[in-house]
Design an enzyme around this catalytic site. Structure first.
Site, PDB file in Angstrom:
ATOM      1  N   GLY A  50     -20.393 -20.432 -11.642  1.00  9.34           N
ATOM      2  CA  GLY A  50     -20.402 -21.650 -12.516  1.00  9.34           C
ATOM      3  C   GLY A  50     -21.535 -21.444 -13.520  1.00  9.34           C
ATOM      4  O   GLY A  50     -21.263 -22.160 -14.549  1.00  9.34           O
ATOM      5  N   GLU A 106     -28.675 -23.558 -12.981  1.00 12.21           N
ATOM      6  CA  GLU A 106     -27.594 -24.010 -12.267  1.00 12.21           C
ATOM      7  C   GLU A 106     -26.576 -24.855 -13.015  1.00 12.21           C
ATOM      8  O   GLU A 106     -26.931 -25.332 -14.238  1.00 12.21           O
ATOM      9  CB  GLU A 106     -28.089 -24.822 -11.089  1.00 12.21           C
ATOM     10  CG  GLU A 106     -26.979 -25.716 -10.270  1.00 12.21           C
ATOM     11  CD  GLU A 106     -26.050 -24.818  -9.367  1.00 12.21           C
ATOM     12  OE1 GLU A 106     -25.363 -23.886 -10.107  1.00 12.21           O
ATOM     13  OE2 GLU A 106     -26.038 -25.019  -8.121  1.00 12.21           O
ATOM     14  N   ASP A 107     -25.214 -24.798 -12.768  1.00  8.79           N
ATOM     15  CA  ASP A 107     -24.098 -25.618 -13.586  1.00  8.79           C
ATOM     16  C   ASP A 107     -24.484 -27.298 -13.424  1.00  8.79           C
ATOM     17  O   ASP A 107     -24.389 -28.007 -14.104  1.00  8.79           O
ATOM     18  CB  ASP A 107     -22.864 -25.392 -13.376  1.00  8.79           C
ATOM     19  CG  ASP A 107     -22.403 -25.206 -11.829  1.00  8.79           C
ATOM     20  OD1 ASP A 107     -23.159 -25.540 -11.006  1.00  8.79           O
ATOM     21  OD2 ASP A 107     -21.435 -24.596 -11.783  1.00  8.79           O
ATOM     22  N   ASP A 110     -25.298 -31.898  -7.552  1.00  8.08           N
ATOM     23  CA  ASP A 110     -24.325 -32.831  -6.868  1.00  8.08           C
ATOM     24  C   ASP A 110     -25.218 -33.599  -5.977  1.00  8.08           C
ATOM     25  O   ASP A 110     -26.140 -34.364  -5.982  1.00  8.08           O
ATOM     26  CB  ASP A 110     -22.964 -32.152  -6.754  1.00  8.08           C
ATOM     27  CG  ASP A 110     -21.997 -33.451  -6.007  1.00  8.08           C
ATOM     28  OD1 ASP A 110     -22.097 -34.419  -6.697  1.00  8.08           O
ATOM     29  OD2 ASP A 110     -20.974 -32.797  -5.325  1.00  8.08           O
ATOM     30  N   LYS A 138     -25.725 -35.065 -11.238  1.00  8.64           N
ATOM     31  CA  LYS A 138     -24.959 -36.195 -10.916  1.00  8.64           C
ATOM     32  C   LYS A 138     -25.722 -37.058  -9.836  1.00  8.64           C
ATOM     33  O   LYS A 138     -25.578 -36.806  -8.873  1.00  8.64           O
ATOM     34  CB  LYS A 138     -23.636 -35.866 -10.078  1.00  8.64           C
ATOM     35  CG  LYS A 138     -22.195 -35.898 -10.592  1.00  8.64           C
ATOM     36  CD  LYS A 138     -21.270 -35.797  -9.852  1.00  8.64           C
ATOM     37  CE  LYS A 138     -20.429 -34.625 -10.180  1.00  8.64           C
ATOM     38  NZ  LYS A 138     -19.257 -34.240  -8.999  1.00  8.64           N
ATOM     39  N   PHE A 159     -15.122 -35.499 -10.826  1.00 10.68           N
ATOM     40  CA  PHE A 159     -14.954 -34.117 -10.495  1.00 10.68           C
ATOM     41  C   PHE A 159     -14.801 -33.457 -12.021  1.00 10.68           C
ATOM     42  O   PHE A 159     -13.877 -33.242 -12.472  1.00 10.68           O
ATOM     43  CB  PHE A 159     -13.870 -33.946  -9.711  1.00 10.68           C
ATOM     44  CG  PHE A 159     -14.002 -32.407  -9.244  1.00 10.68           C
ATOM     45  CD1 PHE A 159     -15.225 -32.011  -8.111  1.00 10.68           C
ATOM     46  CD2 PHE A 159     -13.431 -31.362  -9.619  1.00 10.68           C
ATOM     47  CE1 PHE A 159     -15.330 -30.806  -7.650  1.00 10.68           C
ATOM     48  CE2 PHE A 159     -13.402 -30.000  -9.282  1.00 10.68           C
ATOM     49  CZ  PHE A 159     -14.580 -29.659  -8.163  1.00 10.68           C
ATOM     50  N   ASP A 166     -15.177 -25.131 -12.062  1.00  9.80           N
ATOM     51  CA  ASP A 166     -13.760 -24.776 -11.739  1.00  9.80           C
ATOM     52  C   ASP A 166     -13.300 -25.641 -10.835  1.00  9.80           C
ATOM     53  O   ASP A 166     -13.977 -26.743 -10.093  1.00  9.80           O
ATOM     54  CB  ASP A 166     -13.646 -23.527 -11.047  1.00  9.80           C
ATOM     55  CG  ASP A 166     -14.005 -23.640  -9.580  1.00  9.80           C
ATOM     56  OD1 ASP A 166     -15.367 -23.886  -9.381  1.00  9.80           O
ATOM     57  OD2 ASP A 166     -13.269 -23.425  -8.624  1.00  9.80           O
ATOM     58  N   ARG A 172     -12.511 -22.596 -15.747  1.00  8.23           N
ATOM     59  CA  ARG A 172     -13.967 -22.010 -15.913  1.00  8.23           C
ATOM     60  C   ARG A 172     -14.171 -21.639 -17.659  1.00  8.23           C
ATOM     61  O   ARG A 172     -15.235 -21.744 -18.123  1.00  8.23           O
ATOM     62  CB  ARG A 172     -14.353 -20.796 -15.228  1.00  8.23           C
ATOM     63  CG  ARG A 172     -14.507 -20.967 -13.804  1.00  8.23           C
ATOM     64  CD  ARG A 172     -15.234 -20.082 -13.135  1.00  8.23           C
ATOM     65  NE  ARG A 172     -15.136 -19.804 -11.342  1.00  8.23           N
ATOM     66  CZ  ARG A 172     -15.799 -20.611 -10.771  1.00  8.23           C
ATOM     67  NH1 ARG A 172     -16.658 -21.398 -11.176  1.00  8.23           N
ATOM     68  NH2 ARG A 172     -15.716 -20.317  -9.470  1.00  8.23           N
TER      69      ARG A 172
HETATM   70  P1  5GP Z   1     -24.276 -29.791  -4.514  1.00  9.58           P
HETATM   71  O1  5GP Z   1     -24.980 -28.618  -3.347  1.00  9.58           O
HETATM   72  O2  5GP Z   1     -25.429 -30.037  -5.375  1.00  9.58           O
HETATM   73  O3  5GP Z   1     -23.523 -30.691  -3.969  1.00  9.58           O
HETATM   74  O4  5GP Z   1     -23.377 -28.759  -5.359  1.00  9.58           O
HETATM   75  C1  5GP Z   1     -23.553 -27.638  -6.010  1.00  9.58           C
HETATM   76  C2  5GP Z   1     -22.456 -26.968  -6.449  1.00  9.58           C
HETATM   77  O5  5GP Z   1     -21.340 -27.850  -6.144  1.00  9.58           O
HETATM   78  C3  5GP Z   1     -22.301 -26.738  -7.702  1.00  9.58           C
HETATM   79  O6  5GP Z   1     -22.967 -25.539  -7.971  1.00  9.58           O
HETATM   80  C4  5GP Z   1     -20.862 -26.651  -8.098  1.00  9.58           C
HETATM   81  O7  5GP Z   1     -20.474 -25.295  -7.714  1.00  9.58           O
HETATM   82  C5  5GP Z   1     -20.116 -27.803  -6.965  1.00  9.58           C
HETATM   83  N1  5GP Z   1     -20.199 -28.949  -7.626  1.00  9.58           N
HETATM   84  C6  5GP Z   1     -20.628 -30.015  -7.499  1.00  9.58           C
HETATM   85  N2  5GP Z   1     -20.019 -30.943  -8.366  1.00  9.58           N
HETATM   86  C7  5GP Z   1     -19.028 -30.424  -8.895  1.00  9.58           C
HETATM   87  C8  5GP Z   1     -18.005 -30.981  -9.724  1.00  9.58           C
HETATM   88  O8  5GP Z   1     -17.987 -32.257 -10.099  1.00  9.58           O
HETATM   89  N3  5GP Z   1     -17.172 -30.143 -10.140  1.00  9.58           N
HETATM   90  C9  5GP Z   1     -17.069 -28.745  -9.814  1.00  9.58           C
HETATM   91  N4  5GP Z   1     -16.178 -28.176 -10.269  1.00  9.58           N
HETATM   92  N5  5GP Z   1     -17.988 -28.116  -9.193  1.00  9.58           N
HETATM   93  C10 5GP Z   1     -18.780 -29.044  -8.562  1.00  9.58           C
END
Ligand code: 5GP
Length: 183
Positions: A50, A106-107, A110, A138, A159, A166, A172
């Site tokens: 990402g 990081e992208d 969440d 987020k 989302f 993606d 992407r």
């Molecule tokens: P976390 O571990 O913080 O919950 O999530 C990290 C990863 O989940 C991100 O690097 C991403 O790949 C994916 N992710 C979290 N939120 C989103 C979102 O809104 N859209 C997409 N496409 N991927 C997300």
């Protein structure tokens, strides 16, 4: 039926962050990092897949002579849009980060579970310092106490797709940030 026809259909919503706004903010982040790390050497670690467009644009705005780039690949949501909380390393770093000044790129943050895991994992390799740079944040979804040191934009609980992010490995390649409705 072709492979493209057999894929699920998603409705893209409106553009949340357009190309111009992305470019401007990423240039600002690059300038901030340049200032904070003046005279030092840094390693950017991109989290695949990402972060690819983001790290590619960001690194060109970091005006430091000694900048290395490495990548790590971890398991993600796959086809689902909910976090499993399970982090699996699919591809590890190529380089040694011991005593280095490291910035994870990081992208999106969440729940924070992925970065909480990776932060601990990288700290075990004794870097000199470790910071986090995320394009999107987020905060409303956070499950662990993780903050970005450099944050591009805060987004609502939607989302997100585009500019590296993606759904089902698609979108992407969008040059802007949009979102899709979850079922
Ligand atoms: P976390 O571990 O913080 O919950 O999530 C990290 C990863 O989940 C991100 O690097 C991403 O790949 C994916 N992710 C979290 N939120 C989103 C979102 O809104 N859209 C997409 N496409 N991927 C997300």
């Amino acid at each position: 039926m072709t492979a493209a026809q057999s894929k699920k259909h998603y409705d893209l919503s409106e553009v949340l962050i357009d190309e111009k706004t992305l470019a401007k903010r990423i240039a600002e982040l690059g300038a901030e990092i340049t200032k904070d790390y003046e005279g030092r050497s840094i390693v950017l670690i991109g989290i695949l897949k990402g972060s690819i467009p983001f790290i590619a644009d960001l690194m060109r705005h970091i005006k430091l002579d000694d900048l290395e780039v490495d990548y790590i690949s971890v398991s993600s949501y796959g086809r689902s849009t909910k976090s499993s909380g399970v982090v699996r390393i699919l591809k590890d770093l190529d380089s040694d980060i011991k005593s280095k000044d490291v910035i994870i790129v990081e992208d999106i943050i969440d729940t924070g579970l992925t970065l909480a895991y990776l932060k601990e994992y990288f700290m075990g390799r004794n870097p000199n310092s470790l910071k986090i740079c995320t394009l999107l944040d987020k905060p409303s979804r956070r499950k662990v106490d993780i903050r970005g040191d450099y944050v591009g934009f805060q987004v609502e609980d939607r989302f997100i797709v585009g500019y590296g992010l993606d759904v089902d490995q698609r979108y992407r390649n969008l040059p802007f940030i949009s979102w899709i409705k979850e079922e």
